[in-house]
Motif scaffolding. Structure first.
Motif, PDB file in Angstrom:
ATOM      1  N   PRO A  33       6.488  -1.119   1.169  1.00  0.00           N
ATOM      2  CA  PRO A  33       6.659  -1.313   2.607  1.00  0.00           C
ATOM      3  C   PRO A  33       6.686  -2.789   2.981  1.00  0.00           C
ATOM      4  CG  PRO A  33       4.391  -0.707   2.143  1.00  0.00           C
ATOM      5  CD  PRO A  33       5.114  -0.656   0.836  1.00  0.00           C
ATOM      6  N   CYS A  83      -3.669   2.388  -2.145  1.00  0.00           N
ATOM      7  CA  CYS A  83      -3.700   0.971  -1.760  1.00  0.00           C
ATOM      8  C   CYS A  83      -4.958   0.267  -2.284  1.00  0.00           C
ATOM      9  CB  CYS A  83      -3.653   0.827  -0.241  1.00  0.00           C
ATOM     10  SG  CYS A  83      -2.154   1.481   0.505  1.00  0.00           S
ATOM     11  N   CYS A 142      -4.692  -1.217  -5.538  1.00  0.00           N
ATOM     12  CA  CYS A 142      -3.351  -1.746  -5.830  1.00  0.00           C
ATOM     13  C   CYS A 142      -3.352  -3.273  -5.754  1.00  0.00           C
ATOM     14  CB  CYS A 142      -2.351  -1.175  -4.820  1.00  0.00           C
ATOM     15  SG  CYS A 142      -0.679  -1.814  -4.997  1.00  0.00           S
ATOM     16  N   LEU A 200      -1.073  -5.113  -4.801  1.00  0.00           N
ATOM     17  CA  LEU A 200      -0.287  -5.623  -3.673  1.00  0.00           C
ATOM     18  C   LEU A 200      -1.007  -5.490  -2.327  1.00  0.00           C
ATOM     19  CD1 LEU A 200       3.280  -4.293  -4.619  1.00  0.00           C
ATOM     20  CD2 LEU A 200       2.293  -6.562  -5.017  1.00  0.00           C
ATOM     21  N   LYS A 201      -2.289  -5.092  -2.364  1.00  0.00           N
ATOM     22  CA  LYS A 201      -2.900  -4.754  -1.079  1.00  0.00           C
ATOM     23  C   LYS A 201      -3.042  -5.955  -0.153  1.00  0.00           C
ATOM     24  CE  LYS A 201      -7.782  -4.595  -2.506  1.00  0.00           C
ATOM     25  NZ  LYS A 201      -8.936  -3.692  -2.663  1.00  0.00           N
ATOM     26  N   ASP A 231       1.250  -6.641   1.060  1.00  0.00           N
ATOM     27  CA  ASP A 231       1.879  -5.878   2.159  1.00  0.00           C
ATOM     28  C   ASP A 231       0.853  -5.234   3.089  1.00  0.00           C
ATOM     29  OD1 ASP A 231       1.071  -3.355   1.080  1.00  0.00           O
ATOM     30  OD2 ASP A 231       2.801  -3.340  -0.225  1.00  0.00           O
ATOM     31  N   GLY A 251      -0.793  -2.647   2.932  1.00  0.00           N
ATOM     32  CA  GLY A 251      -0.672  -1.195   3.072  1.00  0.00           C
ATOM     33  C   GLY A 251       0.456  -0.761   3.982  1.00  0.00           C
ATOM     34  N   THR A 295      -1.480   5.448   3.604  1.00  0.00           N
ATOM     35  CA  THR A 295      -0.527   4.517   2.997  1.00  0.00           C
ATOM     36  C   THR A 295       0.839   4.717   3.659  1.00  0.00           C
ATOM     37  OG1 THR A 295      -1.712   4.587   0.902  1.00  0.00           O
ATOM     38  CG2 THR A 295       0.608   3.930   0.812  1.00  0.00           C
ATOM     39  N   CYS A 342       6.156   3.529   0.784  1.00  0.00           N
ATOM     40  CA  CYS A 342       5.714   3.130  -0.559  1.00  0.00           C
ATOM     41  C   CYS A 342       5.940   4.256  -1.561  1.00  0.00           C
ATOM     42  CB  CYS A 342       4.241   2.744  -0.543  1.00  0.00           C
ATOM     43  SG  CYS A 342       3.672   2.244  -2.178  1.00  0.00           S
TER      44      CYS A 342
HETATM   45  S1  SF4 Z   1       1.466   0.420   0.368  1.00  0.00           S
HETATM   46 FE1  SF4 Z   1       1.946   0.767  -1.808  1.00  0.00          FE
HETATM   47  S2  SF4 Z   1       2.390  -1.288  -2.633  1.00  0.00           S
HETATM   48 FE2  SF4 Z   1       1.332  -1.586  -0.663  1.00  0.00          FE
HETATM   49  S3  SF4 Z   1      -0.857  -1.768  -1.174  1.00  0.00           S
HETATM   50 FE3  SF4 Z   1      -0.482   0.410  -0.740  1.00  0.00          FE
HETATM   51  S4  SF4 Z   1      -0.021   1.316  -2.726  1.00  0.00           S
HETATM   52 FE4  SF4 Z   1       0.212  -0.906  -2.981  1.00  0.00          FE
END
Ligand code: SF4
Ligand code: SF4
Lengths: 365, 93
Positions: free
Chosen positions: A237, A302, A305, A307-308, A311, A313, A329, A333
Motif C-alpha cells: 500500500p 504488519c 513486517c 515495512l511497518k 508504509d 500499514g 492491514t 497489501c
Molecule cells: S501493509 Fe503489508 S507491507 Fe505494509 S507493514 Fe503491513 S504487512 Fe507490511
C-alpha cells in the motif's frame, strides 16, 4: 520516547470550503458536504494558521472544494503569510480573475496547483460538469506563470481520460508549468462512489506508466513529473499521509481536525474541532490521532513486517471501506489476505469499458 | 550541465528560511520541504543569481579549511541535485 511519540506537523491541509463550481465525479470531498453556514470564519482560520505555525508547521495547502469560493481568500492567505506559512494554493482556476490573482501575488502566494480534467475542452468540461472550464483554466494558467508564481498542473486520471496523459504533460510544458502531478484517482468520497466507472484497466495503467517514463526522459529538469498510481494495482500500500498523525493534518470547512481528508469515514472515532480545543491538544492528545499513530495499533502481518515504518500499514480509510475495519492491514497489501476485496473492482475495470457522464454520479450538495 | 562558471538562482516559488522551532534551515518549495544540514545551508545561501559555482566552492573551502579536491565534488553534487529537482535554474549569461 514511546513508539507513538508525535513530532510537530510539517504541513496542514486547510479545506476552506466544500463549495466548488465544478462537480468532478472523483472529488475526494466527503459525500455529505458542509454548506457555507457551517464554515469557519476568517478570524477562526487566521487563528488556526497561527496555532499551526507555532506548533511547527511550515506549509499550508489552501484547498477545498474551491478555496476561491471564499470571498475572504485574500485575507486568509495574508493571515497564513503573516503566520510564516508557505502557501500552496490548490484551485480549479475558475473563480480567480486577473485582479484577484494580482492581489494574491502581492500577498506572496508562491505556488498555485491547478486541476486539469482533460487535455481538450470536450473532456475537461465533461468531467468537471462545467461548460467552458477548459478555456478559463488555460487563461488562468498563463496568468499565474506571467506573475512569476510557480505553477503545478494536477491531472487526475481515470478510465475515461487516461489516454490523454501524454497530451496533458505536453500542455503543462506549453503553459510554462514547473511541475505536473499525473495522479490516478484515489478512491475516497465521490471517487469511491463512482469507482466502477473510473478505475482504469491494467493495460490502460501500463500505457500511462510508459508515457510518463518517456516524458520524464524528454523533459529533464524543466518539467518535474510526479506520478501517482492507483494503489489497487500495487502489491504494497501507499504510506497514506506518511503515516497517521505523523506529518500532516487536515482541517475541514467546519473546523474538524483530521489525520487525512477522508478520515471522517472512520466513524468510530470522534474528531474534535478547533472551536472546542487547541490544535496542539488535538494533535498530541486526542484519541482520534493516537488510535492509529505509530505502530502499536498494528495487527499481524504488519506488526512483524519490515515495512511497518515504511508504509505504516497503509490507509485506514481504505481498510475500513473495503474490509470493514479501520484497524486492519490495508487490503491492497499482498500479505493482508484480503486482496479479493479489490478483485471485483479490478475485474470489472478489465471487462467494462463503461465510463463517462452517463454512468457517473456527479458531485452535488 | 553544471560547469564552474554556471550561476544559479532559485526557481519561482522556492525560498530559504530559518525554522526557529527545529533550529534548522529549510528550503520551502512547491509541495516540497527540504531540511538542510550545515554544509547544505552554506551552499544554498550562496545561490543568489550572482555567485558562480567556482566561487561557492572557494567560499566553502575557506569556511571548512578543507581542500577543493574534497569540497568541489560535494558542492557540485549538491547543486546538481537541486537543479535536477527543478529547484534552481541556471541564469543565462
Ligand atoms: S501493509 Fe503489508 S507491507 Fe505494509 S507493514 Fe503491513 S504487512 Fe507490511
Ligand atoms: S475535485 Fe473537482 S469538484 Fe472536487 S473540489 Fe476539486 S475541482 Fe471541485
Amino acid at each position: 520516547m514511546n513508539q507513538n511519540h508525535a513530532d510537530p506537523p510539517l504541513a496542514i491541509l486547510a479545506e476552506l470550503t466544500h463549495r466548488c463550481p465544478l462537480r468532478c465525479p472523483y472529488c475526494s470531498n466527503p459525500t455529505a458536504l458542509v454548506g457555507r453556514s457551517g464554515e469557519l470564519s476568517t478570524a477562526e482560520w487566521a487563528d488556526v494558521f497561527r496555532q499551526a505555525a507555532d506548533m511547527g508547521a511550515l506549509q499550508v495547502h489552501m484547498s477545498g472544494g474551491e478555496p476561491a469560493a471564499r470571498k475572504d481568500l485574500e485575507k486568509l492567505c495574508q493571515a497564513a503569510v503573516d503566520a510564516g506559512l508557505y502557501i500552496n494554493l490548490i484551485t480549479s482556476g475558475l473563480m480567480i480573475d486577473g485582479a484577484r490573482l494580482d492581489r494574491l501575488a502581492a500577498i506572496g502566494v508562491p505556488h498555485v496547483q491547478l486541476s486539469v480534467q482533460g487535455s481538450d475542452a470536450a473532456m475537461c468540461d465533461a468531467v468537471g460538469g462545467y461548460d467552458g472550464a477548459f478555456a478559463i483554466k488555460q487563461d488562468f494558467a498563463r496568468a499565474v506563470v506571467a506573475r512569476g508564481i510557480s505553477l503545478t498542473l494536477n491531472a487526475v486520471l481515470h478510465r475515461a481520460n487516461c489516454h490523454q496523459a501524454g497530451d496533458m504533460i505536453t500542455m503543462a510544458r506549453d503553459l510554462g508549468a514547473a511541475r505536473i502531478e499525473v495522479a490516478h484517482t484515489q478512491y475516497y468520497g465521490w471517487g469511491l462512489l463512482n469507482r466502477d466507472g473510473l478505475l482504469p484497466s491494467r493495460d490502460q495503467l501500463d500505457d500511462v506508466t510508459r508515457i510518463v517514463e518517456q516524458a520524464r526522459k524528454d523533459s529533464g529538469a524543466d518539467l518535474q513529473i510526479d506520478y501517482v498510481v492507483p494503489d489497487y494495482y500495487a502489491e504494497t500500500p501507499k504510506a497514506c499521509m506518511a503515516g497517521w498523525g505523523r506529518r500532516f493534518l487536515t482541517i475541514s470547512p467546519e473546523g474538524k481536525v483530521l489525520p487525512c481528508h477522508a478520515a471522517e469515514t472512520v466513524d468510530h472515532l470522534t474528531f474534535d474541532t478547533v472551536r472546542d480545543k487547541t490544535l496542539s491538544e488535538i494533535w498530541y492528545d486526542s484519541p482520534a490521532f493516537n488510535t492509529y499513530r505509530g505502530t502499536d495499533w498494528m495487527p499481524e502481518p504488519c506488526q512483524s513486517c519490515d515495512l511497518k515504518e515504511v508504509d505504516w500499514g497503509g490507509c485506514r480509510c481504505q481498510a475500513l471501506a473495503l474490509v470493514g475495519d479501520a484497524g486492519a492491514t490495508d487490503p491492497v497489501c499482498s500479505k493482508s489476505g484480503q486482496r479479493e476485496k479489490l478483485l471485483d473492482a479490478l475485474t470489472d475495470a478489465a471487462v467494462s469499458p463503461k465510463a463517462g457522464p452517463d454512468i457517473w454520479t456527479y458531485r452535488q450538495f | 550541465m553544471t560547469t564552474p562558471d554556471t550561476v544559479y538562482r532559485y526557481a519561482p516559488g522556492v525560498m530559504l528560511r530559518h525554522d526557529k522551532l527545529r533550529d534548522a534551515h529549510i528550503l520551502n518549495a512547491p509541495e516540497k520541504l527540504i531540511v538542510l544540514d550545515g554544509p547544505g545551508h552554506a551552499i544554498a545561501s550562496r545561490i543568489d543569481g550572482a555567485q558562480t559555482v567556482a566561487q561557492i566552492i572557494v567560499a566553502l573551502c575557506e569556511l571548512t579549511g578543507l581542500p577543493d579536491t574534497q569540497i568541489g565534488p560535494d558542492v557540485t553534487g549538491f547543486i546538481d541535485d537541486l537543479a535536477g529537482k527543478g529547484l534552481i535554474r541556471a541564469v543565462t549569461p
